[in-house]
Design an enzyme around this catalytic site. Sequence first.
Site, PDB file in Angstrom:
ATOM      1  N   ASP A 129      34.364   3.792 -16.095  1.00 48.30           N
ATOM      2  CA  ASP A 129      35.819   3.859 -16.113  1.00 48.30           C
ATOM      3  C   ASP A 129      36.298   2.965 -17.248  1.00 48.30           C
ATOM      4  O   ASP A 129      35.686   1.962 -17.570  1.00 48.30           O
ATOM      5  CB  ASP A 129      36.372   3.413 -14.755  1.00 48.30           C
ATOM      6  CG  ASP A 129      37.744   4.027 -14.497  1.00 48.30           C
ATOM      7  OD1 ASP A 129      38.308   4.628 -15.444  1.00 48.30           O
ATOM      8  OD2 ASP A 129      38.242   3.910 -13.373  1.00 48.30           O
ATOM      9  N   ASP A 148      35.283   8.768  -6.488  1.00 51.76           N
ATOM     10  CA  ASP A 148      34.806   7.392  -6.614  1.00 51.76           C
ATOM     11  C   ASP A 148      35.783   6.485  -5.908  1.00 51.76           C
ATOM     12  O   ASP A 148      36.994   6.662  -5.980  1.00 51.76           O
ATOM     13  CB  ASP A 148      34.694   6.977  -8.086  1.00 51.76           C
ATOM     14  CG  ASP A 148      35.981   6.374  -8.596  1.00 51.76           C
ATOM     15  OD1 ASP A 148      36.970   7.119  -8.656  1.00 51.76           O
ATOM     16  OD2 ASP A 148      36.006   5.177  -8.896  1.00 51.76           O
TER      17      ASP A 148
END
Length: 375
Positions: A85, A272
């Site tokens: 990320d 996630d």
Amino acid sequence: VKENLVNSKGRSINLPHGRLSLPLFMPDATFGVVRSVGFDDLVRCGIQAVVMNAFHLMQRPGSSIIETMGGLHSFSSWSRPIVTDSGGFQAYSLIRQNSKFGSLTNKGIVFRPGGSSHKFVLTPEKSIQLQLSYGSDVAICLDDCTHVNEPFESQQESVIRTVEWARRCKVEFEQRIKQRHSSKKRRPLLFAVVQGGGSYDLRRECARSLCEIGFDGYAYGGYPLDSEGNLLADLIKFTRQLIPHEFPMIALGVGEPSNVLKCSRIGYDLFDSSMPTRDARQGRLYRFGHDFSGRVEASKKLYSYLYVKDEKHSRSKEPISPRCDCLTCSNYPLTYLHHLFKIGDALYLRLATIHNLRFMVLLTQRMREDMDEER
Ligand SMILES: [Zn+2]
């Protein structure tokens, strides 16, 4: 991606460190570790991929250490795919709540951790450079995340910035990939994040612009829950429909089992969240319900929560969930886990995390089987 997303074995994506069968839950390994478990534990749980955070890792241990180690795989000894990320969500949660932690401009993000004079600068280009040097399998474009309730003007600004940053990320990504000499190695994928807050028009505008630039996959961006903690199901569904089905899509931050199931039903492939592992550490464990043996549907009682500190577990010879095949349920009675929790032993954290993650793996496996039957 398009050609290999769907084949006779269902939806999957092929990455440098392996193929992922979809839908899939990925635990957060923000700082390069899923708290309190080793990567061998994760492999035994059946976890296919983890999400690490480029922004946090650039601070600790620092990019040069990871690069010296040859990337996140050799640094952490995890050999399966890693999604990184970018740090857009961190900019949102730190800076948008308190400007002393940094500033946001069209150029990029300046972070001042703890409000100190020491600063980290993250531009779209830098974010891609980091993610590629870390050896990420799926890089995510730096985005400007907002809260769903913010006014239209700030949502509009966020969409313009998110699209512009995604464009810069794509340029940087393509250049770096071209510079790599080893054409034999499979290239990582680049995903872009659809923002737009609670505005359907802005979501549409953002998705259209991102699809025009062209990415390997997309993500639902922005906090996925309303102020009461309910899933923003209509908005999330609408956003999925803006992206052609042949592209994989991540529901960022979705991790409650029933929400994973709902989002999978409306076409999301990847999830996630730190929720299952955080729940485990805090004593909230997932127990399979009787309906788990049939088709998995959100309307059914698929699971219930078990609070390990409840006194009623102090003499229970049962495992957390009799239907579970994890290391914890195969070996340890609830009475022992209750005891470990009460005395605050680190072993509790490991055993509980292993169980909740195995639950997520079995849940998504069942979802895949249902989809196979439907095809
Ligand atoms: Zn278990």
